[in-house]
Design an enzyme around this catalytic site. Structure first.
Site, PDB file in Angstrom:
ATOM      1  N   GLU A 111      26.356 -14.663  -4.157  1.00 32.33           N
ATOM      2  CA  GLU A 111      26.339 -15.937  -3.438  1.00 32.33           C
ATOM      3  C   GLU A 111      27.338 -15.941  -2.287  1.00 32.33           C
ATOM      4  O   GLU A 111      27.034 -16.447  -1.200  1.00 32.33           O
ATOM      5  CB  GLU A 111      26.650 -17.090  -4.398  1.00 32.33           C
ATOM      6  CG  GLU A 111      25.648 -17.258  -5.522  1.00 32.33           C
ATOM      7  CD  GLU A 111      25.944 -16.411  -6.755  1.00 32.33           C
ATOM      8  OE1 GLU A 111      25.290 -16.651  -7.784  1.00 32.33           O
ATOM      9  OE2 GLU A 111      26.815 -15.512  -6.702  1.00 32.33           O
TER      10      GLU A 111
ATOM     11  N   CYS B 140      31.640 -19.214  -7.338  1.00 37.45           N
ATOM     12  CA  CYS B 140      30.453 -19.445  -6.509  1.00 37.45           C
ATOM     13  C   CYS B 140      29.977 -20.885  -6.627  1.00 37.45           C
ATOM     14  O   CYS B 140      29.497 -21.466  -5.650  1.00 37.45           O
ATOM     15  CB  CYS B 140      29.354 -18.461  -6.897  1.00 37.45           C
ATOM     16  SG  CYS B 140      29.837 -16.744  -6.535  1.00 37.45           S
TER      17      CYS B 140
ATOM     18  N   HIS C 129      30.749 -11.670  -4.681  1.00 36.46           N
ATOM     19  CA  HIS C 129      29.589 -11.962  -5.519  1.00 36.46           C
ATOM     20  C   HIS C 129      28.385 -12.164  -4.609  1.00 36.46           C
ATOM     21  O   HIS C 129      28.526 -12.357  -3.400  1.00 36.46           O
ATOM     22  CB  HIS C 129      29.825 -13.222  -6.343  1.00 36.46           C
ATOM     23  CG  HIS C 129      30.892 -13.063  -7.377  1.00 36.46           C
ATOM     24  ND1 HIS C 129      31.071 -13.982  -8.382  1.00 36.46           N
ATOM     25  CD2 HIS C 129      31.828 -12.099  -7.581  1.00 36.46           C
ATOM     26  CE1 HIS C 129      32.072 -13.603  -9.150  1.00 36.46           C
ATOM     27  NE2 HIS C 129      32.548 -12.469  -8.687  1.00 36.46           N
TER      28      HIS C 129
END
Length: 135
Positions: free
Chosen positions: A44, A74, A42
């Site tokens: 992040e 995350c 992802h």
């Protein structure tokens, strides 16, 4: 916003993230789940990977900027690294554990930015929900 758009131009999910300390970007990332066939890449997580390793006290000084509300995974990384401030582009396309992060002392600012919303809504309308993308 550049990383968010980069992910979209590569055929991925248009979500970007940066880590900032003392008004200086120290890490950048974008969602590369599709491009790298990764279950965990992802925006992040990619951003944290790009940052390398900071001292624990330094993570407490950073601000994480992200296009979309962080998911559970995350959010767990935010808590693990004790990141105290998160600026979120929008939280309407997808929801995360907002109250849980706040209850753990994370300061959240949700911008509800129209450009973030438009990119994500366009992606969902043309590609389908984030969760349905096979990696």
């Amino acid at each position: 916003m550049k990383k968010q758009k980069k992910g979209a131009t590569e055929g991925g999910i248009p979500i970007g993230s940066v880590l900032v300390i003392d008004n200086k970007i120290i890490g950048r990332g974008y969602n590369r789940r599709i491009q790298k066939r990764s279950a965990i890449l992802h925006a992040e997580m990619d951003c944290l990977e790009d940052t390398c390793v900071l001292k624990p006290s330094e993570y407490q000084q950073v601000t994480l900027y992200t296009t979309l509300y962080p998911c559970d995974m995350c959010s767990g990384a935010i808590l693990f690294y004790r990141i105290r401030r998160v600026i979120i582009g929008e939280n309407q396309t997808s929801k995360g554990p907002e109250e849980y992060l706040r209850s753990r002392g994370v300061e959240l600012t949700i911008l509800n930015d129209d450009e973030c919303k438009a990119l994500l809504i366009d992606y969902v309308q043309t590609e389908g929900p984030f969760i349905s993308k096979q990696v």
